[in-house]
Motif scaffolding. Structure first.
Motif, PDB file in Angstrom:
ATOM      1  N   TRP A 158      36.459  47.571  37.183  1.00 45.55           N
ATOM      2  CA  TRP A 158      35.888  46.309  37.647  1.00 45.55           C
ATOM      3  C   TRP A 158      35.761  45.317  36.498  1.00 45.55           C
ATOM      4  O   TRP A 158      36.038  44.128  36.660  1.00 45.55           O
TER       5      TRP A 158
ATOM      6  N   VAL B 109      26.781  35.920  40.101  1.00 44.73           N
ATOM      7  CA  VAL B 109      27.483  35.828  41.383  1.00 44.73           C
ATOM      8  C   VAL B 109      28.487  36.973  41.523  1.00 44.73           C
ATOM      9  O   VAL B 109      28.593  37.608  42.577  1.00 44.73           O
ATOM     10  N   SER B 110      29.229  37.253  40.455  1.00 43.49           N
ATOM     11  CA  SER B 110      30.213  38.337  40.529  1.00 43.49           C
ATOM     12  C   SER B 110      29.542  39.683  40.761  1.00 43.49           C
ATOM     13  O   SER B 110      30.012  40.502  41.560  1.00 43.49           O
TER      14      SER B 110
ATOM     15  N   GLY C 224      26.581  40.192  42.181  1.00 46.95           N
ATOM     16  CA  GLY C 224      26.030  40.212  43.525  1.00 46.95           C
ATOM     17  C   GLY C 224      27.087  40.496  44.578  1.00 46.95           C
ATOM     18  O   GLY C 224      26.878  41.311  45.489  1.00 46.95           O
ATOM     19  N   CYS C 225      28.238  39.842  44.461  1.00 47.10           N
ATOM     20  CA  CYS C 225      29.330  40.069  45.419  1.00 47.10           C
ATOM     21  C   CYS C 225      29.859  41.492  45.314  1.00 47.10           C
ATOM     22  O   CYS C 225      30.132  42.145  46.331  1.00 47.10           O
ATOM     23  N   ALA C 226      30.011  41.979  44.082  1.00 45.31           N
ATOM     24  CA  ALA C 226      30.497  43.345  43.898  1.00 45.31           C
ATOM     25  C   ALA C 226      29.517  44.362  44.466  1.00 45.31           C
ATOM     26  O   ALA C 226      29.925  45.354  45.095  1.00 45.31           O
TER      27      ALA C 226
ATOM     28  N   LEU D  22      27.404  43.858  46.942  1.00 43.89           N
ATOM     29  CA  LEU D  22      27.462  43.764  48.400  1.00 43.89           C
ATOM     30  C   LEU D  22      28.664  44.524  48.952  1.00 43.89           C
ATOM     31  O   LEU D  22      28.547  45.292  49.917  1.00 43.89           O
ATOM     32  N   VAL D  23      29.821  44.304  48.335  1.00 40.97           N
ATOM     33  CA  VAL D  23      31.037  44.979  48.800  1.00 40.97           C
ATOM     34  C   VAL D  23      30.933  46.488  48.576  1.00 40.97           C
ATOM     35  O   VAL D  23      31.294  47.288  49.460  1.00 40.97           O
TER      36      VAL D  23
END
Length: 229
Positions: A172, A207-208, A210-212, A214-215
């Protein structure tokens, strides 16, 4: 008792570096050239950035204690290790390929491996700002690279083996974090070229992550479903 201590201790450790985070990024926002002139390097500026790096590095153990205080007792060790292993895994990734992909300025989308393993770096001052040691820049930016996957770990507590998370953190960081860092912080990055500013890591880090998270949480499924299976 551990949960009580960690809930009170972790905000102190994690919030204190934020006051220095933007100031240091403003000082260092111009990209760096490893062939800079040693005569322009300022020991004071370099010392300031190194001090800020220490404060940012404190955020990783702060996260470990914060997350550890929010989970069941049986998951505390795993939760702590998910954050701490980022310091080892991402440091290796950052030195080998991460810094080069993030800050090598030849392309707008992603850096090349021209600076892989810091092969072209030396201790002299570095580039546009002309006052900061090149290795201070590597250390400072590496501190953010370490804490970002540690933030993601909060979304997968109790749902991923440590070895799997180590592989995830390496991949990642390479495929997501380094790309975003190049877009916004590298000289020639396309978002920076259109005027985007991200002094405090709002997009690259928060933001990155948080999105990671969530996914990753959606992919792994609800914790109760995993325990039942």
């Amino acid at each position: 008792q551990f949960q009580t201590v960690s809930v009170f201790l972790s905000p102190l450790l994690s919030s204190f570096p934020l006051h220095y985070k933007r100031w240091a990024h403003e000082k260092m926002f111009e990209s760096y050239d490893p062939t800079g002139d040693d005569d322009d390097m300022s020991s004071g500026d370099t010392a300031y950035i190194l001090a800020a790096s220490i404060l940012v590095l404190l955020m990783t153990p702060a996260l470990a204690f914060f997350y550890g205080g929010l989970v069941a007792q049986k998951n505390i060790n795993n939760t702590l290790l998910l954050s701490f292993v980022c310091a080892g895994v991402v440091t290796v990734q950052w030195v080998l390929v991460g810094y080069s992909l993030s800050f090598e300025p030849s392309r707008p989308g992603l850096g090349t491996l021209g600076w892989a393993a810091l092969s072209e770096w030396r201790l002299g001052s570095t580039g546009d700002a002309g006052t900061i040691s090149g290795f201070a820049h590597v250390i400072f930016q590496g501190a953010f690279a370490i804490v970002t996957p540690a933030i993601v770990s909060g979304a997968i507590v109790g749902r991923m083996k440590l070895s799997s998370f180590m592989l995830f953190a390496f991949l990642w960081s390479t495929l997501v974090y380094d790309v975003l860092a190049h877009w916004l912080w590298a000289r020639g990055g396309w978002l920076r070229s259109v005027g985007a500013l991200d002094f405090a890591g709002g997009l690259v880090v928060h933001v990155s992550a948080g999105c990671a998270g969530l996914v990753a949480g959606a992919f792994l499924g609800h914790k109760n479903e995993i325990e039942k299976s």
